[in-house]
Design a protein around this motif. Structure first.
Motif, PDB file in Angstrom:
ATOM      1  N   VAL A  89       4.881  -9.685  -6.631  1.00 30.42           N
ATOM      2  CA  VAL A  89       4.124  -9.100  -5.630  1.00 30.42           C
ATOM      3  C   VAL A  89       4.303  -7.383  -5.587  1.00 30.42           C
ATOM      4  CG1 VAL A  89       4.123 -11.132  -4.182  1.00 30.42           C
ATOM      5  CG2 VAL A  89       6.009  -9.232  -4.037  1.00 30.42           C
ATOM      6  N   PRO A  90       3.610  -6.830  -6.993  1.00 27.92           N
ATOM      7  CA  PRO A  90       4.030  -5.239  -7.002  1.00 27.92           C
ATOM      8  C   PRO A  90       3.053  -4.629  -5.968  1.00 27.92           C
ATOM      9  CG  PRO A  90       2.383  -6.339  -8.701  1.00 27.92           C
ATOM     10  CD  PRO A  90       2.993  -7.564  -8.021  1.00 27.92           C
ATOM     11  N   PHE A  91       3.904  -3.635  -5.587  1.00 28.75           N
ATOM     12  CA  PHE A  91       3.465  -2.467  -4.706  1.00 28.75           C
ATOM     13  C   PHE A  91       2.999  -1.478  -5.906  1.00 28.75           C
ATOM     14  CE2 PHE A  91       4.839   1.194  -2.061  1.00 28.75           C
ATOM     15  CZ  PHE A  91       3.677   1.504  -1.335  1.00 28.75           C
ATOM     16  N   LEU A  92       2.335  -0.368  -5.326  1.00 29.17           N
ATOM     17  CA  LEU A  92       1.827   0.784  -6.173  1.00 29.17           C
ATOM     18  C   LEU A  92       0.581   0.471  -7.063  1.00 29.17           C
ATOM     19  CD1 LEU A  92       5.428   2.103  -6.810  1.00 29.17           C
ATOM     20  CD2 LEU A  92       3.854   2.877  -5.165  1.00 29.17           C
ATOM     21  N   CYS A  93      -0.062  -0.364  -6.788  1.00 28.70           N
ATOM     22  CA  CYS A  93      -1.381  -0.847  -7.500  1.00 28.70           C
ATOM     23  C   CYS A  93      -2.545  -0.881  -6.750  1.00 28.70           C
ATOM     24  CB  CYS A  93      -1.186  -2.350  -7.803  1.00 28.70           C
ATOM     25  SG  CYS A  93       0.363  -2.456  -8.935  1.00 28.70           S
ATOM     26  N   HIS A  94      -3.511  -0.306  -7.416  1.00 30.05           N
ATOM     27  CA  HIS A  94      -5.048  -0.151  -7.093  1.00 30.05           C
ATOM     28  C   HIS A  94      -5.056   0.261  -5.428  1.00 30.05           C
ATOM     29  CE1 HIS A  94      -9.182  -1.144  -7.013  1.00 30.05           C
ATOM     30  NE2 HIS A  94      -9.005  -2.542  -6.855  1.00 30.05           N
ATOM     31  N   PHE A  95      -4.571   1.352  -5.473  1.00 28.86           N
ATOM     32  CA  PHE A  95      -4.327   2.237  -3.760  1.00 28.86           C
ATOM     33  C   PHE A  95      -5.585   2.368  -3.227  1.00 28.86           C
ATOM     34  CE2 PHE A  95      -0.820   4.356  -6.594  1.00 28.86           C
ATOM     35  CZ  PHE A  95       0.162   4.267  -5.861  1.00 28.86           C
ATOM     36  N   ARG A  96      -6.719   2.553  -3.741  1.00 24.50           N
ATOM     37  CA  ARG A  96      -7.875   2.660  -2.805  1.00 24.50           C
ATOM     38  C   ARG A  96      -8.170   1.436  -2.073  1.00 24.50           C
ATOM     39  NH1 ARG A  96     -11.424   7.239  -2.871  1.00 24.50           N
ATOM     40  NH2 ARG A  96     -11.098   8.472  -4.649  1.00 24.50           N
ATOM     41  N   ASP A 110       2.637  -0.552   6.547  1.00 31.69           N
ATOM     42  CA  ASP A 110       3.363   0.188   5.729  1.00 31.69           C
ATOM     43  C   ASP A 110       3.963  -0.681   4.444  1.00 31.69           C
ATOM     44  OD1 ASP A 110       2.881   2.492   7.436  1.00 31.69           O
ATOM     45  OD2 ASP A 110       4.792   2.326   8.269  1.00 31.69           O
ATOM     46  N   PRO A 111       3.970   0.241   3.516  1.00 30.20           N
ATOM     47  CA  PRO A 111       3.868   1.782   3.206  1.00 30.20           C
ATOM     48  C   PRO A 111       2.617   2.300   3.137  1.00 30.20           C
ATOM     49  CG  PRO A 111       5.678   0.831   1.952  1.00 30.20           C
ATOM     50  CD  PRO A 111       4.749  -0.533   2.260  1.00 30.20           C
ATOM     51  N   TYR A 112       1.542   1.361   2.537  1.00 31.14           N
ATOM     52  CA  TYR A 112       0.307   1.987   2.258  1.00 31.14           C
ATOM     53  C   TYR A 112      -0.355   2.684   3.455  1.00 31.14           C
ATOM     54  CZ  TYR A 112      -0.248  -0.639  -2.348  1.00 31.14           C
ATOM     55  OH  TYR A 112       0.094  -1.046  -3.306  1.00 31.14           O
ATOM     56  N   HIS A 113      -0.081   2.211   4.820  1.00 27.61           N
ATOM     57  CA  HIS A 113      -0.422   2.764   5.687  1.00 27.61           C
ATOM     58  C   HIS A 113      -0.162   4.382   6.262  1.00 27.61           C
ATOM     59  CE1 HIS A 113      -3.166   2.393   9.372  1.00 27.61           C
ATOM     60  NE2 HIS A 113      -2.141   2.855  10.205  1.00 27.61           N
ATOM     61  N   CYS A 120       0.963  -6.112   0.227  1.00 28.58           N
ATOM     62  CA  CYS A 120       0.496  -5.952  -1.194  1.00 28.58           C
ATOM     63  C   CYS A 120      -0.481  -6.780  -1.380  1.00 28.58           C
ATOM     64  CB  CYS A 120       1.625  -6.159  -2.175  1.00 28.58           C
ATOM     65  SG  CYS A 120       2.670  -4.871  -2.045  1.00 28.58           S
ATOM     66  N   PRO A 121      -1.663  -6.341  -1.131  1.00 28.34           N
ATOM     67  CA  PRO A 121      -2.855  -7.623  -1.054  1.00 28.34           C
ATOM     68  C   PRO A 121      -3.118  -8.243  -2.419  1.00 28.34           C
ATOM     69  CG  PRO A 121      -3.634  -5.392  -0.147  1.00 28.34           C
ATOM     70  CD  PRO A 121      -2.157  -5.371  -0.592  1.00 28.34           C
ATOM     71  N   PRO A 122      -3.453  -9.426  -2.345  1.00 29.18           N
ATOM     72  CA  PRO A 122      -3.800 -10.193  -3.591  1.00 29.18           C
ATOM     73  C   PRO A 122      -4.431  -9.582  -4.564  1.00 29.18           C
ATOM     74  CG  PRO A 122      -3.646 -11.672  -1.763  1.00 29.18           C
ATOM     75  CD  PRO A 122      -3.470 -10.310  -1.068  1.00 29.18           C
ATOM     76  N   SER A 123      -5.469  -9.006  -4.159  1.00 23.59           N
ATOM     77  CA  SER A 123      -6.402  -8.556  -5.297  1.00 23.59           C
ATOM     78  C   SER A 123      -5.920  -7.000  -5.995  1.00 23.59           C
ATOM     79  CB  SER A 123      -7.699  -7.924  -4.550  1.00 23.59           C
ATOM     80  OG  SER A 123      -7.591  -7.243  -3.498  1.00 23.59           O
ATOM     81  N   THR A 124      -5.026  -6.295  -5.279  1.00 25.28           N
ATOM     82  CA  THR A 124      -4.376  -5.218  -5.920  1.00 25.28           C
ATOM     83  C   THR A 124      -3.783  -5.911  -7.127  1.00 25.28           C
ATOM     84  OG1 THR A 124      -2.383  -5.006  -4.286  1.00 25.28           O
ATOM     85  CG2 THR A 124      -4.470  -4.115  -3.666  1.00 25.28           C
TER      86      THR A 124
END
Length: 329
Positions: free
Chosen positions: A211-218, A227-230, A277-281
């Protein structure tokens, strides 16, 4: 959490357009070369952790700009004279390396396990961290997502992703490690750091990114209010008009872009109800993974009914079996 992202069939085909900066490779080549001017092993000493079947060492290695980064090294007892495969693991957001007995499964499976502490974190969960981040930043909100976010050279994850690459270097330099059999692993933030390390290091035997974070930020910032994206949303709510500057910085650290450069086989996982971490990211990173590195084999484990915890212990079991099979163990 209800299903909120694209249907699974669309996720499997989701390959968003890329917004890579033109100087991405030069940026990282110079950053890593500068870090490698420093001898990687700073200190390595045994620790009495009260464990009879596992040997524990406290490692300090030179990360970004030679700054000291802490890690635990655990291995099957009495195997320091052998050449074992190693797994370098990176932690989720806010966690620290904790205590040695909290992470024994890779050593129990016969690997040398290097658990990298995350600079400036380690005070949200687990038993804490031991690595400060000595670098300041401009205006930022609580958390690390916006530290230095107006300049790629100053951004927090430039330092942390460099630390991840140097953790791989350090693992290869350890006594008792076969440098040709090193893999990387991590979940959430750790999964994003694993993708970065894979894209910026050569010769890994496997990448396990959960479930990687730091991907497809927009897209992540647009989809979730957790959080953390928020943290990025809250920053931009105050620093109006800075969005393009912020997303330009983030493009240098996107796991989609860095993972494209990886050449090692990979095992991913995704949780379809994940509101962090949204699935599409995750699928953006998966579907682009290795496209500049020879299209290595990759697999995705899908957890339809889970949120950010995803497969948890079930995924750990799958990782053991996957990596053992890749190494013929």
């Amino acid at each position: 959490m209800a299903l909120y992202d694209l249907p699974l069939a669309e996720l499997r085909a989701y390959r968003p357009e890329l917004d890579e900066p033109a100087d991405l490779d030069d940026f990282w080549a110079s950053t890593i070369a500068d870090a490698r001017r420093h001898d990687v092993l700073v200190d390595l000493r045994p620790v009495d952790a009260g464990l009879r079947l596992v040997d524990v060492e406290d490692l300090t290695f030179a990360g970004f700009d030679g700054q000291p980064i802490r890690a635990w090294v655990t291995r099957p007892a009495g195997t320091r004279g052998e050449a074992l495969p190693a797994v370098v693991e990176f932690l989720g957001y806010g966690g620290g390396r904790g205590l040695p007995h909290e992470n024994l499964h890779w050593a129990a499976a016969g690997y040398v396990h290097v658990l990298m502490d995350t600079r400036g974190q380690g005070s949200i969960w687990s038993a804490g961290g031991a690595t400060p981040d000595p670098v300041g930043s401009g205006p930022a909100i609580p958390g690390v997502m916006t530290r230095g976010i107006l300049d790629p050279a100053e951004y927090y994850y430039r330092r942390t992703m460099t630390d991840a690459v140097r953790a791989v270097d350090a693992a290869r330099a350890l006594p008792g490690v076969d440098p040709a059999r090193v893999a990387v692993a991590g979940g959430s933030q750790g999964g994003g750091l694993a993708l970065a390390a894979a894209g910026l290091s050569d010769g890994l035997v496997g990448v396990m990114s959960d479930v990687p974070f730091l991907c497809h930020f927009r897209r992540a910032v647009a989809l979730v209010d957790t959080d953390p994206y928020h943290e990025i949303v809250r920053f931009l709510a105050v620093h109006r008009g800075r969005a393009e500057q912020v997303f330009h910085t983030l493009s240098y650290f996107d796991g989609v872009h860095l993972g494209r450069r990886a050449s090692a086989p990979a095992l991913f996982s995704v949780a379809l109800r994940d509101d962090i971490c949204p699935p599409s990211t995750v699928y953006a990173a998966y579907n682009h993974y290795g496209s500049l590195g020879g299209d290595p084999e990759r697999e995705m484990a899908v957890y339809e009914f889970n949120m950010h915890e995803a497969g948890s212990a079930y995924q750990t079991d799958r990782q053991h079996r996957w990596l053992n099979a890749r190494l013929g163990l």
